[in-house]
Scaffold this motif. Structure first.
Motif, PDB file in Angstrom:
ATOM      1  N   GLU A  97     -14.004 -64.934 -25.441  1.00  0.00           N
ATOM      2  CA  GLU A  97     -15.413 -64.379 -25.948  1.00  0.00           C
ATOM      3  C   GLU A  97     -15.941 -63.355 -24.715  1.00  0.00           C
ATOM      4  OE1 GLU A  97     -14.592 -67.248 -26.286  1.00  0.00           O
ATOM      5  OE2 GLU A  97     -14.181 -67.548 -28.385  1.00  0.00           O
ATOM      6  N   GLU A  98     -15.776 -63.806 -23.482  1.00  0.00           N
ATOM      7  CA  GLU A  98     -16.376 -63.219 -22.470  1.00  0.00           C
ATOM      8  C   GLU A  98     -15.687 -61.789 -22.154  1.00  0.00           C
ATOM      9  OE1 GLU A  98     -18.534 -66.340 -19.306  1.00  0.00           O
ATOM     10  OE2 GLU A  98     -16.248 -66.312 -19.686  1.00  0.00           O
ATOM     11  N   THR A  99     -14.327 -61.876 -22.435  1.00  0.00           N
ATOM     12  CA  THR A  99     -13.587 -60.477 -22.311  1.00  0.00           C
ATOM     13  C   THR A  99     -13.807 -59.717 -23.165  1.00  0.00           C
ATOM     14  OG1 THR A  99     -11.646 -61.460 -23.425  1.00  0.00           O
ATOM     15  CG2 THR A  99     -11.710 -61.977 -21.082  1.00  0.00           C
ATOM     16  N   MET A 100     -14.521 -60.071 -24.337  1.00  0.00           N
ATOM     17  CA  MET A 100     -14.665 -59.013 -25.417  1.00  0.00           C
ATOM     18  C   MET A 100     -16.313 -58.582 -25.464  1.00  0.00           C
ATOM     19  SD  MET A 100     -11.813 -58.532 -27.200  1.00  0.00           S
ATOM     20  CE  MET A 100     -11.012 -58.674 -25.646  1.00  0.00           C
ATOM     21  N   ARG A 101     -16.879 -58.863 -24.508  1.00  0.00           N
ATOM     22  CA  ARG A 101     -18.253 -58.675 -24.443  1.00  0.00           C
ATOM     23  C   ARG A 101     -18.352 -57.288 -23.829  1.00  0.00           C
ATOM     24  NH1 ARG A 101     -21.116 -63.882 -21.818  1.00  0.00           N
ATOM     25  NH2 ARG A 101     -20.824 -65.174 -23.870  1.00  0.00           N
ATOM     26  N   PHE A 102     -19.263 -56.276 -24.358  1.00  0.00           N
ATOM     27  CA  PHE A 102     -19.693 -55.199 -23.785  1.00  0.00           C
ATOM     28  C   PHE A 102     -21.194 -55.274 -23.712  1.00  0.00           C
ATOM     29  CE2 PHE A 102     -20.806 -50.605 -23.766  1.00  0.00           C
ATOM     30  CZ  PHE A 102     -19.976 -50.185 -22.825  1.00  0.00           C
ATOM     31  N   PRO A 103     -21.869 -54.668 -22.485  1.00  0.00           N
ATOM     32  CA  PRO A 103     -21.171 -54.462 -21.278  1.00  0.00           C
ATOM     33  C   PRO A 103     -20.107 -55.641 -20.645  1.00  0.00           C
ATOM     34  CG  PRO A 103     -23.367 -54.704 -20.618  1.00  0.00           C
ATOM     35  CD  PRO A 103     -23.173 -54.995 -22.044  1.00  0.00           C
ATOM     36  N   PRO A 104     -19.207 -55.220 -19.881  1.00  0.00           N
ATOM     37  CA  PRO A 104     -18.338 -56.481 -19.272  1.00  0.00           C
ATOM     38  C   PRO A 104     -19.067 -57.275 -18.468  1.00  0.00           C
ATOM     39  CG  PRO A 104     -17.441 -54.150 -18.886  1.00  0.00           C
ATOM     40  CD  PRO A 104     -18.931 -54.013 -19.363  1.00  0.00           C
ATOM     41  N   THR A 105     -18.793 -58.676 -18.612  1.00  0.00           N
ATOM     42  CA  THR A 105     -19.048 -59.730 -17.851  1.00  0.00           C
ATOM     43  C   THR A 105     -18.317 -59.862 -16.441  1.00  0.00           C
ATOM     44  OG1 THR A 105     -19.455 -60.933 -19.783  1.00  0.00           O
ATOM     45  CG2 THR A 105     -19.455 -62.251 -17.806  1.00  0.00           C
ATOM     46  N   TRP A 106     -19.023 -59.797 -15.482  1.00  0.00           N
ATOM     47  CA  TRP A 106     -18.385 -59.823 -13.995  1.00  0.00           C
ATOM     48  C   TRP A 106     -18.195 -61.254 -13.627  1.00  0.00           C
ATOM     49  CZ3 TRP A 106     -15.523 -56.713 -11.232  1.00  0.00           C
ATOM     50  CH2 TRP A 106     -15.668 -55.345 -11.529  1.00  0.00           C
TER      51      TRP A 106
ATOM     52  N   MET B  52     -13.962 -49.124  -2.136  1.00  0.00           N
ATOM     53  CA  MET B  52     -14.165 -49.623  -3.467  1.00  0.00           C
ATOM     54  C   MET B  52     -13.396 -49.491  -4.698  1.00  0.00           C
ATOM     55  SD  MET B  52     -16.313 -51.924  -4.414  1.00  0.00           S
ATOM     56  CE  MET B  52     -16.942 -52.691  -5.796  1.00  0.00           C
ATOM     57  N   GLY B  53     -12.898 -48.286  -4.612  1.00  0.00           N
ATOM     58  CA  GLY B  53     -11.740 -47.755  -5.747  1.00  0.00           C
ATOM     59  C   GLY B  53     -10.610 -48.467  -5.897  1.00  0.00           C
ATOM     60  N   PHE B  54     -10.005 -49.273  -4.371  1.00  0.00           N
ATOM     61  CA  PHE B  54      -8.896 -49.840  -4.391  1.00  0.00           C
ATOM     62  C   PHE B  54      -9.247 -51.387  -4.749  1.00  0.00           C
ATOM     63  CE2 PHE B  54      -6.320 -52.649  -1.517  1.00  0.00           C
ATOM     64  CZ  PHE B  54      -5.126 -52.286  -2.022  1.00  0.00           C
ATOM     65  N   VAL B  55     -10.268 -51.700  -4.485  1.00  0.00           N
ATOM     66  CA  VAL B  55     -10.775 -53.134  -4.707  1.00  0.00           C
ATOM     67  C   VAL B  55     -11.002 -53.514  -6.012  1.00  0.00           C
ATOM     68  CG1 VAL B  55     -12.332 -55.127  -3.785  1.00  0.00           C
ATOM     69  CG2 VAL B  55     -11.195 -53.536  -2.215  1.00  0.00           C
ATOM     70  N   PHE B  56     -11.796 -52.665  -6.657  1.00  0.00           N
ATOM     71  CA  PHE B  56     -12.298 -52.828  -8.098  1.00  0.00           C
ATOM     72  C   PHE B  56     -11.294 -53.286  -9.022  1.00  0.00           C
ATOM     73  CE2 PHE B  56     -13.045 -51.457 -12.392  1.00  0.00           C
ATOM     74  CZ  PHE B  56     -14.430 -51.772 -12.427  1.00  0.00           C
ATOM     75  N   PRO B  57     -10.225 -52.670  -9.234  1.00  0.00           N
ATOM     76  CA  PRO B  57      -9.305 -53.350 -10.233  1.00  0.00           C
ATOM     77  C   PRO B  57      -8.757 -55.070  -9.887  1.00  0.00           C
ATOM     78  CG  PRO B  57      -8.372 -51.254  -9.230  1.00  0.00           C
ATOM     79  CD  PRO B  57      -9.592 -51.782  -8.437  1.00  0.00           C
ATOM     80  N   PHE B  58      -8.761 -55.350  -8.516  1.00  0.00           N
ATOM     81  CA  PHE B  58      -8.584 -56.626  -8.121  1.00  0.00           C
ATOM     82  C   PHE B  58      -9.724 -57.468  -8.537  1.00  0.00           C
ATOM     83  CE2 PHE B  58      -5.768 -54.205  -5.352  1.00  0.00           C
ATOM     84  CZ  PHE B  58      -4.376 -55.216  -5.520  1.00  0.00           C
ATOM     85  N   LEU B  59     -10.815 -57.147  -8.398  1.00  0.00           N
ATOM     86  CA  LEU B  59     -11.876 -57.839  -8.607  1.00  0.00           C
ATOM     87  C   LEU B  59     -11.951 -58.181 -10.101  1.00  0.00           C
ATOM     88  CD1 LEU B  59     -14.634 -56.490  -6.162  1.00  0.00           C
ATOM     89  CD2 LEU B  59     -13.469 -58.557  -6.168  1.00  0.00           C
ATOM     90  N   TRP B  60     -11.690 -56.927 -10.945  1.00  0.00           N
ATOM     91  CA  TRP B  60     -11.788 -57.218 -12.317  1.00  0.00           C
ATOM     92  C   TRP B  60     -10.781 -58.193 -12.913  1.00  0.00           C
ATOM     93  CZ3 TRP B  60      -8.377 -56.021 -16.250  1.00  0.00           C
ATOM     94  CH2 TRP B  60      -9.117 -55.857 -17.534  1.00  0.00           C
ATOM     95  N   MET B  61      -9.690 -57.906 -12.155  1.00  0.00           N
ATOM     96  CA  MET B  61      -8.501 -58.926 -12.678  1.00  0.00           C
ATOM     97  C   MET B  61      -8.820 -60.327 -12.534  1.00  0.00           C
ATOM     98  SD  MET B  61      -4.608 -59.043 -10.951  1.00  0.00           S
ATOM     99  CE  MET B  61      -4.966 -59.292  -9.644  1.00  0.00           C
ATOM    100  N   ILE B  62      -9.201 -60.525 -11.057  1.00  0.00           N
ATOM    101  CA  ILE B  62      -9.598 -61.978 -10.882  1.00  0.00           C
ATOM    102  C   ILE B  62     -10.780 -62.455 -11.687  1.00  0.00           C
ATOM    103  CG2 ILE B  62     -10.710 -63.525  -9.084  1.00  0.00           C
ATOM    104  CD1 ILE B  62      -9.167 -61.861  -7.036  1.00  0.00           C
ATOM    105  N   SER B  63     -11.857 -61.696 -11.999  1.00  0.00           N
ATOM    106  CA  SER B  63     -12.919 -62.193 -12.854  1.00  0.00           C
ATOM    107  C   SER B  63     -12.486 -62.323 -14.216  1.00  0.00           C
ATOM    108  CB  SER B  63     -13.807 -60.941 -12.779  1.00  0.00           C
ATOM    109  OG  SER B  63     -15.152 -61.279 -13.826  1.00  0.00           O
TER     110      SER B  63
END
Length: 255
Positions: A19-28, A1-12
């Motif tokens: 505006e969505e990239t600036m939200r906290f907590p992050p939008t998936w 999962m640690g390997f896949v997480f950065p790719f999922l975050w990049m695609i999302s």
């Protein structure tokens, strides 16, 4: 999962609005996928030229490496000659030396040859691969000697033995070396940064890095769209070559 997480975050992130990239907590999951981010990323510079340069440089390196590595590995695996141990030790030594140590003398040599304004400085220093010679030698040594001797008794030349026997029986190892080389040089940033001084010869990695300068550091949706374009060719090549990689390490006993 640690390997896949950065790719999922990049695609999302590549499909989100600013505006969505600036939200906290992050939008998936983006409310409305922004496919226009890819158009904006690709139109912010000469990305077609960058992409063409990456393709030319990467595939030229792979072709030259195979032309050098296969005969060299065959010689180390099948021949006995004076100085063989010393030469193979030098290959292993070259495998351990980082490229950053040699880039100044290499740059000066290429500059003296008048090649800095072309793609050759990104190709010529990598026309051989010490790791590839080592891996192919180990693979060639496992091919039964009786097969090679039979071919020689049938008057087959050494080049014919390489082309008709060694290469077909070693395709998993050759595919693995080619894939490693593809990933390494497709993603290379340091060497093109040193060796290029114009847009006409820069690869895709430098174009993606320049998005931070042209779009601003906080426009992550545009930057991530560019990174998705950079990663997709690697994933496609890996999907086609993954089975060969497993075969290579299983057969050679490295796995």
């Amino acid at each position: 999962m640690g390997f896949v997480f950065p790719f999922l975050w990049m695609i999302s992130t590549s499909l989100q609005t600013f505006e969505e990239t600036m939200r906290f907590p992050p939008t998936w999951i983006p409310a409305s996928p922004q496919w226009s981010n890819f158009v904006e990323a690709m139109s912010s510079g000469p990305f077609l030229t960058y992409f063409k340069n990456s393709v030319i440089v990467t595939f030229s390196i792979i072709l030259l490496q195979l032309m050098v590595m296969i005969p060299a590995a065959y010689a180390f695996a099948q021949y006995k000659f004076f100085g063989k141990g010393i030469l193979f030790g030098m290959v292993l030594l070259a495998f351990m030396i980082p490229g950053q140590v040699t880039f100044i003398p290499v740059y000066l040599m290429l500059a003296d040859a008048g090649l800095i304004k072309s793609l050759w400085p990104q190709i010529l220093p990598f026309m051989s691969n010490a790791f590839g010679i080592f891996l192919l030698r180990q693979y060639f040594m496992q091919i039964p000697q009786e097969i090679i001797e039979s071919a020689r008794l049938d008057n087959a030349s050494e080049f014919k033995i390489i082309g008709k026997i060694m290469i077909p029986m070693s395709m998993p190892a050759i595919s693995t070396v080619a894939l490693f080389s593809f990933v390494s040089h497709w993603n290379d940033y340091f060497w093109p940064l040193v060796m290029t001084d114009s847009e006409a010869v820069r690869p895709l990695t430098m174009g993606i890095a320049m998005l931070r300068e042209t779009e601003g550091i906080s426009n992550w949706h545009i930057i991530m769209a560019g990174n998705v374009v950079l990663v997709v060719p690697i994933l496609i090549v890996y999907l086609f070559a993954s089975r060969q990689i497993v075969k290579a390490f299983t057969y050679s006993g490295i796995k």
